[in-house]
Write a protein that holds these residues in place. Sequence first.
Motif, PDB file in Angstrom:
ATOM      1  N   MET A  20      -5.489  -8.309   4.118  1.00  0.00           N
ATOM      2  CA  MET A  20      -4.233  -7.937   3.474  1.00  0.00           C
ATOM      3  C   MET A  20      -3.318  -7.219   4.475  1.00  0.00           C
ATOM      4  O   MET A  20      -2.129  -7.521   4.562  1.00  0.00           O
ATOM      5  CB  MET A  20      -4.500  -7.050   2.246  1.00  0.00           C
ATOM      6  N   ALA A  21      -3.886  -6.275   5.231  1.00  0.00           N
ATOM      7  CA  ALA A  21      -3.098  -5.528   6.216  1.00  0.00           C
ATOM      8  C   ALA A  21      -2.586  -6.463   7.314  1.00  0.00           C
ATOM      9  O   ALA A  21      -1.421  -6.381   7.705  1.00  0.00           O
ATOM     10  CB  ALA A  21      -3.935  -4.402   6.819  1.00  0.00           C
ATOM     11  N   GLU A  22      -3.441  -7.350   7.787  1.00  0.00           N
ATOM     12  CA  GLU A  22      -3.053  -8.317   8.820  1.00  0.00           C
ATOM     13  C   GLU A  22      -1.920  -9.229   8.343  1.00  0.00           C
ATOM     14  O   GLU A  22      -1.077  -9.641   9.133  1.00  0.00           O
ATOM     15  CB  GLU A  22      -4.251  -9.183   9.213  1.00  0.00           C
ATOM     16  N   ASP A  23      -1.933  -9.548   7.046  1.00  0.00           N
ATOM     17  CA  ASP A  23      -0.906 -10.418   6.477  1.00  0.00           C
ATOM     18  C   ASP A  23       0.411  -9.683   6.241  1.00  0.00           C
ATOM     19  O   ASP A  23       1.374 -10.279   5.768  1.00  0.00           O
ATOM     20  CB  ASP A  23      -1.387 -11.037   5.164  1.00  0.00           C
ATOM     21  N   GLY A  24       0.431  -8.372   6.513  1.00  0.00           N
ATOM     22  CA  GLY A  24       1.665  -7.615   6.371  1.00  0.00           C
ATOM     23  C   GLY A  24       1.808  -6.895   5.046  1.00  0.00           C
ATOM     24  O   GLY A  24       2.856  -6.341   4.747  1.00  0.00           O
ATOM     25  N   ASP A  25       0.747  -6.870   4.230  1.00  0.00           N
ATOM     26  CA  ASP A  25       0.796  -6.166   2.951  1.00  0.00           C
ATOM     27  C   ASP A  25       0.758  -4.657   3.216  1.00  0.00           C
ATOM     28  O   ASP A  25      -0.037  -4.182   4.022  1.00  0.00           O
ATOM     29  CB  ASP A  25      -0.401  -6.583   2.091  1.00  0.00           C
ATOM     30  N   ASP A  26       1.625  -3.901   2.560  1.00  0.00           N
ATOM     31  CA  ASP A  26       1.679  -2.452   2.725  1.00  0.00           C
ATOM     32  C   ASP A  26       0.624  -1.810   1.828  1.00  0.00           C
ATOM     33  O   ASP A  26       0.817  -1.671   0.618  1.00  0.00           O
ATOM     34  CB  ASP A  26       3.082  -1.939   2.369  1.00  0.00           C
ATOM     35  N   LEU A  27      -0.486  -1.386   2.414  1.00  0.00           N
ATOM     36  CA  LEU A  27      -1.587  -0.814   1.644  1.00  0.00           C
ATOM     37  C   LEU A  27      -1.347   0.635   1.245  1.00  0.00           C
ATOM     38  O   LEU A  27      -2.167   1.217   0.544  1.00  0.00           O
ATOM     39  CB  LEU A  27      -2.900  -0.948   2.418  1.00  0.00           C
ATOM     40  N   THR A  28      -0.212   1.214   1.662  1.00  0.00           N
ATOM     41  CA  THR A  28       0.123   2.561   1.203  1.00  0.00           C
ATOM     42  C   THR A  28       0.889   2.515  -0.110  1.00  0.00           C
ATOM     43  O   THR A  28       1.136   3.542  -0.728  1.00  0.00           O
ATOM     44  CB  THR A  28       0.945   3.331   2.253  1.00  0.00           C
ATOM     45  N   GLU A  29       1.274   1.305  -0.526  1.00  0.00           N
ATOM     46  CA  GLU A  29       1.952   1.109  -1.811  1.00  0.00           C
ATOM     47  C   GLU A  29       0.907   0.794  -2.885  1.00  0.00           C
ATOM     48  O   GLU A  29      -0.074   0.096  -2.625  1.00  0.00           O
ATOM     49  CB  GLU A  29       2.933  -0.067  -1.733  1.00  0.00           C
ATOM     50  N   ALA A  30       1.121   1.302  -4.087  1.00  0.00           N
ATOM     51  CA  ALA A  30       0.199   1.014  -5.190  1.00  0.00           C
ATOM     52  C   ALA A  30       0.285  -0.459  -5.574  1.00  0.00           C
ATOM     53  O   ALA A  30       1.357  -1.068  -5.525  1.00  0.00           O
ATOM     54  CB  ALA A  30       0.512   1.903  -6.388  1.00  0.00           C
ATOM     55  N   HIS A  31      -0.848  -1.030  -5.915  1.00  0.00           N
ATOM     56  CA  HIS A  31      -0.980  -2.417  -6.366  1.00  0.00           C
ATOM     57  C   HIS A  31      -1.697  -2.391  -7.719  1.00  0.00           C
ATOM     58  O   HIS A  31      -2.452  -1.472  -8.003  1.00  0.00           O
ATOM     59  CB  HIS A  31      -1.877  -3.222  -5.419  1.00  0.00           C
ATOM     60  N   GLU A  32      -1.495  -3.410  -8.514  1.00  0.00           N
ATOM     61  CA  GLU A  32      -2.306  -3.558  -9.711  1.00  0.00           C
ATOM     62  C   GLU A  32      -3.521  -4.393  -9.310  1.00  0.00           C
ATOM     63  O   GLU A  32      -3.414  -5.593  -9.072  1.00  0.00           O
ATOM     64  CB  GLU A  32      -1.550  -4.228 -10.848  1.00  0.00           C
ATOM     65  N   ILE A  33      -4.662  -3.726  -9.199  1.00  0.00           N
ATOM     66  CA  ILE A  33      -5.899  -4.383  -8.777  1.00  0.00           C
ATOM     67  C   ILE A  33      -6.669  -4.785 -10.020  1.00  0.00           C
ATOM     68  O   ILE A  33      -6.789  -4.017 -10.971  1.00  0.00           O
ATOM     69  CB  ILE A  33      -6.721  -3.466  -7.867  1.00  0.00           C
ATOM     70  N   GLU A  34      -7.178  -6.008 -10.001  1.00  0.00           N
ATOM     71  CA  GLU A  34      -7.913  -6.571 -11.137  1.00  0.00           C
ATOM     72  C   GLU A  34      -9.401  -6.602 -10.815  1.00  0.00           C
ATOM     73  O   GLU A  34      -9.831  -7.279  -9.885  1.00  0.00           O
ATOM     74  CB  GLU A  34      -7.412  -7.984 -11.428  1.00  0.00           C
ATOM     75  N   PHE A  35     -10.183  -5.857 -11.592  1.00  0.00           N
ATOM     76  CA  PHE A  35     -11.635  -5.832 -11.473  1.00  0.00           C
ATOM     77  C   PHE A  35     -12.200  -6.644 -12.637  1.00  0.00           C
ATOM     78  O   PHE A  35     -11.687  -6.551 -13.753  1.00  0.00           O
ATOM     79  CB  PHE A  35     -12.156  -4.397 -11.537  1.00  0.00           C
ATOM     80  N   SER A  36     -13.267  -7.416 -12.393  1.00  0.00           N
ATOM     81  CA  SER A  36     -13.790  -8.300 -13.442  1.00  0.00           C
ATOM     82  C   SER A  36     -15.253  -8.009 -13.750  1.00  0.00           C
ATOM     83  O   SER A  36     -16.045  -7.716 -12.850  1.00  0.00           O
ATOM     84  CB  SER A  36     -13.674  -9.765 -13.014  1.00  0.00           C
ATOM     85  N   ILE A  37     -15.578  -8.142 -15.036  1.00  0.00           N
ATOM     86  CA  ILE A  37     -16.956  -8.060 -15.511  1.00  0.00           C
ATOM     87  C   ILE A  37     -17.202  -9.304 -16.362  1.00  0.00           C
ATOM     88  O   ILE A  37     -16.395  -9.629 -17.239  1.00  0.00           O
ATOM     89  CB  ILE A  37     -17.203  -6.788 -16.356  1.00  0.00           C
TER      90      ILE A  37
END
Length: 126
Positions: A20-37
């Motif tokens: 994600m970081a290599e692709d230029g995504d700003d990891l200091t910004e909040a994202h909606e992360i989806e966790f699955s069960i």
Amino acid sequence: MTRDFEQFPDDENGNVLWQMAEDGDDLTEAHEIEFSIAFQTQEQAEKCALYLLKEEQKISLFEDEEADTLEWVITIYVYMEPEYSDIIDIEEWFTKIAEQHGGEYDGWGCMAYVYDDEDFEEEIQS
């Protein structure tokens, strides 16, 4: 950019975050992360869904008819900065919850905003 293995350890989660970081995504910004069960029965999934709702989690529940076996999936939406140690902590919590309700933790993913010559979105999952 050189990979910092303290920030991006050499495992599945570290690799996804590094990509994600290599692709230029700003990891200091909040994202909606989806966790699955995942669950084999609707009853197990519904009991877990109620538990997660009581824990004030934002969720969705659906029947995955494309899986090899009939499967019910809960997706938990967590708005957070995609930071390695926080993801590990949340994965451990969801793994325990899954086991307590007869399910199996099935990973995480989020939308990554990748900017190239043209703006486009790419979904990255672990």
